[in-house]
Design a protein around this motif. Structure first.
Motif, short mmCIF file in Angstrom:
data_model
loop_
_atom_site.label_atom_id
_atom_site.label_comp_id
_atom_site.label_asym_id
_atom_site.label_seq_id
_atom_site.Cartn_x
_atom_site.Cartn_y
_atom_site.Cartn_z
N ASP A 16 -0.10 -11.52 -18.73
CA ASP A 16 1.09 -12.21 -18.20
C ASP A 16 1.19 -12.16 -16.68
O ASP A 16 2.12 -12.72 -16.10
N PHE A 17 0.24 -11.46 -16.03
CA PHE A 17 0.31 -11.33 -14.57
C PHE A 17 -0.61 -12.36 -13.93
O PHE A 17 -1.81 -12.40 -14.21
N SER A 18 -0.04 -13.19 -13.07
CA SER A 18 -0.86 -14.21 -12.41
C SER A 18 -0.42 -14.35 -10.96
O SER A 18 0.73 -14.09 -10.60
N LEU A 19 -1.36 -14.76 -10.12
CA LEU A 19 -1.11 -15.01 -8.71
C LEU A 19 -1.51 -16.44 -8.38
O LEU A 19 -2.34 -17.03 -9.08
N PRO A 20 -0.95 -17.01 -7.32
CA PRO A 20 -1.38 -18.36 -6.93
C PRO A 20 -2.87 -18.38 -6.61
O PRO A 20 -3.43 -17.40 -6.12
N ALA A 21 -3.51 -19.50 -6.90
CA ALA A 21 -4.93 -19.65 -6.55
C ALA A 21 -5.10 -20.09 -5.11
O ALA A 21 -6.10 -19.76 -4.46
N ASP A 22 -4.13 -20.82 -4.59
CA ASP A 22 -4.21 -21.34 -3.22
C ASP A 22 -3.69 -20.31 -2.22
O ASP A 22 -2.93 -19.41 -2.58
N PRO A 23 -4.09 -20.44 -0.96
CA PRO A 23 -3.64 -19.49 0.06
C PRO A 23 -2.17 -19.68 0.41
O PRO A 23 -1.51 -20.62 -0.05
N ILE A 24 -1.65 -18.78 1.23
CA ILE A 24 -0.29 -18.93 1.75
C ILE A 24 -0.15 -20.33 2.35
O ILE A 24 -0.99 -20.74 3.17
N PRO A 25 0.86 -21.09 1.98
CA PRO A 25 0.98 -22.46 2.50
C PRO A 25 0.95 -22.54 4.03
O PRO A 25 0.32 -23.44 4.59
N GLU A 26 1.59 -21.61 4.71
CA GLU A 26 1.60 -21.64 6.18
C GLU A 26 0.23 -21.32 6.76
O GLU A 26 -0.12 -21.79 7.85
N LEU A 27 -0.57 -20.54 6.06
CA LEU A 27 -1.94 -20.28 6.50
C LEU A 27 -2.75 -21.57 6.46
O LEU A 27 -3.45 -21.92 7.41
N GLU A 28 -2.63 -22.29 5.38
CA GLU A 28 -3.34 -23.56 5.24
C GLU A 28 -2.83 -24.57 6.27
O GLU A 28 -3.62 -25.28 6.91
N ARG A 29 -1.53 -24.62 6.45
CA ARG A 29 -0.93 -25.60 7.36
C ARG A 29 -1.31 -25.34 8.81
O ARG A 29 -1.52 -26.27 9.59
N ARG A 30 -1.43 -24.06 9.19
CA ARG A 30 -1.64 -23.70 10.59
C ARG A 30 -3.09 -23.35 10.91
O ARG A 30 -3.38 -22.87 12.02
N LEU A 31 -3.99 -23.58 10.00
CA LEU A 31 -5.37 -23.15 10.20
C LEU A 31 -5.95 -23.63 11.52
O LEU A 31 -6.64 -22.88 12.22
N SER A 32 -5.68 -24.87 11.88
CA SER A 32 -6.27 -25.44 13.10
C SER A 32 -5.72 -24.80 14.37
O SER A 32 -6.30 -24.94 15.45
N THR A 33 -4.59 -24.09 14.28
CA THR A 33 -3.98 -23.48 15.47
C THR A 33 -4.33 -22.00 15.61
O THR A 33 -3.98 -21.38 16.62
N LEU A 34 -5.00 -21.43 14.63
CA LEU A 34 -5.25 -19.99 14.63
C LEU A 34 -6.48 -19.64 15.46
O LEU A 34 -7.43 -20.42 15.54
N PRO A 35 -6.49 -18.46 16.07
CA PRO A 35 -7.68 -18.03 16.81
C PRO A 35 -8.85 -17.78 15.87
O PRO A 35 -8.66 -17.34 14.73
N ASP A 36 -10.04 -18.09 16.32
CA ASP A 36 -11.24 -17.83 15.53
C ASP A 36 -11.58 -16.34 15.59
O ASP A 36 -11.06 -15.60 16.42
N GLY A 37 -12.49 -15.91 14.70
CA GLY A 37 -12.98 -14.54 14.79
C GLY A 37 -12.87 -13.77 13.50
O GLY A 37 -13.30 -14.22 12.43
N ARG A 38 -12.24 -12.61 13.57
CA ARG A 38 -12.15 -11.71 12.43
C ARG A 38 -10.79 -11.81 11.77
O ARG A 38 -9.77 -11.99 12.44
#
Length: 210
Positions: A16-38
């Protein structure tokens, strides 16, 4: 095996325990603005954020206390052909690096007591993206049954006011097939009265991690 590890292994083994398959929506939305690296995914679970970041080209470390969750995460990484450094660890005993990560994600894990160390692990101009369940007077289908495992309104925001807050939102939204009350914070490790606020633009997302 610690009591906490046993508890989380039992939880991840439950049907009965499940988690979303997709990433945090804001992570996906802001990917292009995030610094590269680690990148570091805290309490990674089955790896939804870690897999997304690895597919986007990040060098990713991912921590979780549960052997069961990490076994699933490793299998998903193999299926999608991405490399992640999976680390089994209890956050209370984890040896945090200072200034190491350009992006840190935390998803649906109550970690306010660990936030000082998490924030110190951010590199200069590194970005923290954190979502967690909220206490709510509305009927909810998803999230901890015990209120003490949910944040009160603005708990997460107040805990991160030493960072530059790029976005903070509290709302009901669909999560893992149900409705949850969720706080989502995006904050940058920077200071000063004059800041840069990158424009959000559409970016092709990495392949689905389902």
């Amino acid at each position: 095996m610690t009591d906490e590890r046993e508890r989380w292994n039992e939880k991840y083994s439950g049907v009965d325990f499940s988690l979303p398959a997709d990433p945090i929506p804001e992570l996906e939305r802001r990917l292009s603005t995030l610094p590269d690296g680690r990148a570091l995914d805290v309490a990674t679970g089955t790896g939804r954020n870690a897999l997304f970041l690895a597919a986007a080209g990040y060098d990713v470390d991912a921590i979780d206390i549960s052997d069961v969750a990490l076994e699933t995460a490793r299998r998903r990484a193999d299926e999608h052909g991405v490399d992640v450094n999976w680390m089994r660890a209890d956050l209370a005993a984890f040896d945090w690096s200072v200034g190491e990560y350009d992006v840190i994600t935390v998803s649906f894990f109550a970690a306010l007591e660990h936030l000082p160390a998490i924030k110190e692990a951010l590199a200069p101009d590194g970005v923290l993206i954190y979502e967690h369940h909220l206490r709510s007077s509305d009927p909810l289908e998803i999230g901890p049954s015990n209120e003490r495992h949910r944040y009160r309104s603005n708990d997460l925001l107040r805990a991160c006011l030493d960072l530059t807050i790029l976005s903070y939102e509290e709302r009901r939204r669909p999560v893992a097939g149900g409705v949850a009350a969720v706080a989502t914070l995006v904050a940058r490790n920077s200071s000063g009265g004059t800041q840069s606020y990158p424009k959000l633009t559409a970016r092709k997302r990495p392949p689905s991690q389902e």
